[in-house]
Write a protein that holds these residues in place. Structure first.
Motif, PDB file in Angstrom:
ATOM      1  N   ASP A 121      19.828  69.010  21.378  1.00 45.04           N
ATOM      2  CA  ASP A 121      19.572  67.743  20.690  1.00 45.04           C
ATOM      3  C   ASP A 121      20.702  66.726  20.922  1.00 45.04           C
ATOM      4  O   ASP A 121      21.369  66.269  19.985  1.00 45.04           O
ATOM      5  CB  ASP A 121      19.386  67.998  19.186  1.00 45.04           C
ATOM      6  CG  ASP A 121      18.578  66.871  18.551  1.00 45.04           C
ATOM      7  OD1 ASP A 121      18.431  65.819  19.195  1.00 45.04           O
ATOM      8  OD2 ASP A 121      18.119  67.051  17.415  1.00 45.04           O
ATOM      9  N   ARG A 122      20.886  66.382  22.184  1.00 44.69           N
ATOM     10  CA  ARG A 122      22.027  65.568  22.610  1.00 44.69           C
ATOM     11  C   ARG A 122      22.106  64.203  21.920  1.00 44.69           C
ATOM     12  O   ARG A 122      23.179  63.633  21.764  1.00 44.69           O
ATOM     13  CB  ARG A 122      21.935  65.383  24.135  1.00 44.69           C
ATOM     14  CG  ARG A 122      23.042  64.597  24.750  1.00 44.69           C
ATOM     15  CD  ARG A 122      24.360  65.315  24.613  1.00 44.69           C
ATOM     16  NE  ARG A 122      25.408  64.680  25.386  1.00 44.69           N
ATOM     17  CZ  ARG A 122      26.682  64.676  25.050  1.00 44.69           C
ATOM     18  NH1 ARG A 122      27.067  65.283  23.943  1.00 44.69           N
ATOM     19  NH2 ARG A 122      27.573  64.100  25.804  1.00 44.69           N
ATOM     20  N   ARG A 123      20.936  63.661  21.513  1.00 44.39           N
ATOM     21  CA  ARG A 123      20.945  62.350  20.872  1.00 44.39           C
ATOM     22  C   ARG A 123      21.770  62.371  19.585  1.00 44.39           C
ATOM     23  O   ARG A 123      22.500  61.453  19.265  1.00 44.39           O
ATOM     24  CB  ARG A 123      19.507  61.914  20.573  1.00 44.39           C
ATOM     25  CG  ARG A 123      19.175  60.550  21.109  1.00 44.39           C
ATOM     26  CD  ARG A 123      17.680  60.255  21.122  1.00 44.39           C
ATOM     27  NE  ARG A 123      16.871  61.233  20.413  1.00 44.39           N
ATOM     28  CZ  ARG A 123      16.302  61.023  19.239  1.00 44.39           C
ATOM     29  NH1 ARG A 123      16.438  59.877  18.627  1.00 44.39           N
ATOM     30  NH2 ARG A 123      15.552  61.966  18.669  1.00 44.39           N
ATOM     31  N   LYS A 124      21.611  63.500  18.852  1.00 42.96           N
ATOM     32  CA  LYS A 124      22.323  63.656  17.580  1.00 42.96           C
ATOM     33  C   LYS A 124      23.673  64.320  17.775  1.00 42.96           C
ATOM     34  O   LYS A 124      24.686  63.867  17.268  1.00 42.96           O
ATOM     35  CB  LYS A 124      21.478  64.545  16.648  1.00 42.96           C
ATOM     36  CG  LYS A 124      20.687  63.776  15.657  1.00 42.96           C
ATOM     37  CD  LYS A 124      19.757  64.618  14.795  1.00 42.96           C
ATOM     38  CE  LYS A 124      20.188  66.000  14.397  1.00 42.96           C
ATOM     39  NZ  LYS A 124      19.145  66.747  13.670  1.00 42.96           N
ATOM     40  N   TYR A 125      23.662  65.433  18.505  1.00 41.59           N
ATOM     41  CA  TYR A 125      24.881  66.223  18.625  1.00 41.59           C
ATOM     42  C   TYR A 125      25.738  65.690  19.768  1.00 41.59           C
ATOM     43  O   TYR A 125      25.764  66.239  20.871  1.00 41.59           O
ATOM     44  CB  TYR A 125      24.546  67.707  18.792  1.00 41.59           C
ATOM     45  CG  TYR A 125      23.789  68.251  17.617  1.00 41.59           C
ATOM     46  CD1 TYR A 125      24.235  68.011  16.323  1.00 41.59           C
ATOM     47  CD2 TYR A 125      22.619  68.989  17.778  1.00 41.59           C
ATOM     48  CE1 TYR A 125      23.532  68.480  15.225  1.00 41.59           C
ATOM     49  CE2 TYR A 125      21.913  69.469  16.689  1.00 41.59           C
ATOM     50  CZ  TYR A 125      22.379  69.200  15.414  1.00 41.59           C
ATOM     51  OH  TYR A 125      21.687  69.671  14.327  1.00 41.59           O
ATOM     52  N   SER A 126      26.445  64.624  19.474  1.00 46.13           N
ATOM     53  CA  SER A 126      27.295  63.956  20.458  1.00 46.13           C
ATOM     54  C   SER A 126      28.502  63.400  19.706  1.00 46.13           C
ATOM     55  O   SER A 126      28.356  62.823  18.611  1.00 46.13           O
ATOM     56  CB  SER A 126      26.483  62.839  21.131  1.00 46.13           C
ATOM     57  OG  SER A 126      27.155  61.603  21.090  1.00 46.13           O
ATOM     58  N   THR A 128      30.309  60.863  20.370  1.00 51.95           N
ATOM     59  CA  THR A 128      30.217  59.400  20.250  1.00 51.95           C
ATOM     60  C   THR A 128      29.355  59.013  19.053  1.00 51.95           C
ATOM     61  O   THR A 128      29.705  58.121  18.281  1.00 51.95           O
ATOM     62  CB  THR A 128      29.618  58.815  21.552  1.00 51.95           C
ATOM     63  OG1 THR A 128      30.445  59.226  22.644  1.00 51.95           O
ATOM     64  CG2 THR A 128      29.552  57.305  21.514  1.00 51.95           C
ATOM     65  N   GLU A 129      28.200  59.693  18.894  1.00 48.49           N
ATOM     66  CA  GLU A 129      27.298  59.390  17.782  1.00 48.49           C
ATOM     67  C   GLU A 129      27.967  59.735  16.446  1.00 48.49           C
ATOM     68  O   GLU A 129      27.847  58.989  15.467  1.00 48.49           O
ATOM     69  CB  GLU A 129      25.982  60.173  17.965  1.00 48.49           C
ATOM     70  CG  GLU A 129      25.022  60.146  16.788  1.00 48.49           C
ATOM     71  CD  GLU A 129      24.481  58.739  16.472  1.00 48.49           C
ATOM     72  OE1 GLU A 129      24.705  57.804  17.264  1.00 48.49           O
ATOM     73  OE2 GLU A 129      23.846  58.595  15.394  1.00 48.49           O
ATOM     74  N   ARG A 132      30.519  57.120  15.629  1.00 44.62           N
ATOM     75  CA  ARG A 132      29.825  55.881  15.236  1.00 44.62           C
ATOM     76  C   ARG A 132      29.377  55.974  13.783  1.00 44.62           C
ATOM     77  O   ARG A 132      29.591  55.062  12.988  1.00 44.62           O
ATOM     78  CB  ARG A 132      28.603  55.643  16.135  1.00 44.62           C
ATOM     79  CG  ARG A 132      27.922  54.292  15.923  1.00 44.62           C
ATOM     80  CD  ARG A 132      26.546  54.198  16.551  1.00 44.62           C
ATOM     81  NE  ARG A 132      25.546  55.081  15.931  1.00 44.62           N
ATOM     82  CZ  ARG A 132      24.956  54.861  14.743  1.00 44.62           C
ATOM     83  NH1 ARG A 132      25.251  53.786  14.046  1.00 44.62           N
ATOM     84  NH2 ARG A 132      24.077  55.716  14.243  1.00 44.62           N
ATOM     85  N   ARG A 133      28.793  57.140  13.424  1.00 43.78           N
ATOM     86  CA  ARG A 133      28.308  57.297  12.045  1.00 43.78           C
ATOM     87  C   ARG A 133      29.468  57.276  11.052  1.00 43.78           C
ATOM     88  O   ARG A 133      29.330  56.763   9.938  1.00 43.78           O
ATOM     89  CB  ARG A 133      27.536  58.613  11.913  1.00 43.78           C
ATOM     90  CG  ARG A 133      26.209  58.592  12.644  1.00 43.78           C
ATOM     91  CD  ARG A 133      25.424  59.828  12.290  1.00 43.78           C
ATOM     92  NE  ARG A 133      24.191  59.935  13.036  1.00 43.78           N
ATOM     93  CZ  ARG A 133      23.201  60.755  12.717  1.00 43.78           C
ATOM     94  NH1 ARG A 133      23.321  61.554  11.656  1.00 43.78           N
ATOM     95  NH2 ARG A 133      22.111  60.822  13.447  1.00 43.78           N
ATOM     96  N   TRP A 140      27.354  61.924   8.831  1.00 46.29           N
ATOM     97  CA  TRP A 140      27.897  62.606  10.015  1.00 46.29           C
ATOM     98  C   TRP A 140      28.081  64.098   9.737  1.00 46.29           C
ATOM     99  O   TRP A 140      28.103  64.911  10.655  1.00 46.29           O
ATOM    100  CB  TRP A 140      29.246  61.993  10.429  1.00 46.29           C
ATOM    101  CG  TRP A 140      30.282  62.013   9.339  1.00 46.29           C
ATOM    102  CD1 TRP A 140      30.488  61.049   8.391  1.00 46.29           C
ATOM    103  CD2 TRP A 140      31.216  63.064   9.037  1.00 46.29           C
ATOM    104  NE1 TRP A 140      31.499  61.428   7.533  1.00 46.29           N
ATOM    105  CE2 TRP A 140      31.957  62.657   7.906  1.00 46.29           C
ATOM    106  CE3 TRP A 140      31.499  64.324   9.603  1.00 46.29           C
ATOM    107  CZ2 TRP A 140      32.963  63.449   7.330  1.00 46.29           C
ATOM    108  CZ3 TRP A 140      32.501  65.107   9.038  1.00 46.29           C
ATOM    109  CH2 TRP A 140      33.221  64.676   7.914  1.00 46.29           C
TER     110      TRP A 140
END
Ligand code: ATP
Ligand code: MG
Length: 180
Positions: A121-126, A128-129, A132-133, A140
């Motif tokens: 689930d790279r969109r969430k588990y990053s 950078t993300e 950002r959160r 986060w």
């Protein structure tokens, strides 16, 4: 057999934890290399190598997982020498697991076996993300292992990141913009 994974772990998140679990099914011994180890207190790299070691070891302990070596690896800004640098800093290993195309190429060119790991689930588990959160005040904590969230709170990591954001904005101002 000993395997190596490398990341900056800013911070260590649930995607990284899944990689560790996958790799530990294939190797008896794991080395986690902490990249850009000399950098901290920046927007991309807010945490020190020591803090990242604490996050990772606490998260693994919480999961009952064993990792014998967590090794800081400072940057050398020389791709052609980087694998030799990594080898000099780590116990010997048989295989590297990485999803990073550049790291993959550099290890392959030095004759090191490289295996791919699936992305979780790279969109969430990053990283950078997650950063950002933290800055935006969004959730986060659900993206990192509970032990990592505890360490980040203990060191007031979110406050640090927000402070860094503010000081970055100030560096964009001209001298005359700041009145005494
Ligand atoms: P950043 O956004 O700060 O670059 P990151 O999430 O990419 O953070 P890194 O610290 O750069 O994490 O670690 C990179 C390593 O972790 C790479 O090998 C990458 O393939 C792996 N990785 C990162 N996120 C995931 C994920 N969700 N699933 C599987 N592997 C991941
Ligand atoms: Mg990355």
């Amino acid at each position: 057999m000993r395997g190596l994974i490398i990341g900056r772990y800013q911070p260590f998140h649930k995607g990284h934890l899944e990689v560790v679990k996958c790799v530990l099914k294939e190797v008896d011994d794991l080395i986690i290399g902490i990249g850009s180890a000399q950098i901290s207190h920046t927007l991309e790299n807010p945490f020190t190598a020591g803090e990242r070691i604490t996050m990772i070891s606490e998260a693994l302990k919480e999961e009952g997982l064993k990792c014998h070596y967590i090794i800081p690896i400072p940057d050398i800004w020389n791709n052609s020498l980087w694998v030799k640098h990594v080898i000099a800093l780590t116990p010997s290993f048989n295989v590297v697991y990485t999803g990073n195309p550049l790291a993959r190429r550099l290890f392959m060119e030095e004759g090191v076996e490289v295996r791919e790991v699936p992305m979780f689930d790279r969109r969430k588990y990053s990283g950078t993300e997650i950063r950002r959160r933290m800055i935006m005040g969004e959730d986060w904590e659900s993206l990192v292992p509970p032990a990592v969230a505890r360490v980040i709170k203990q060191i007031k990591g979110v406050e640090r990141l927000r402070d860094i954001t503010r000081s970055d904005e100030l560096t964009h101002l001209r001298r005359g913009d700041i009145s005494p």
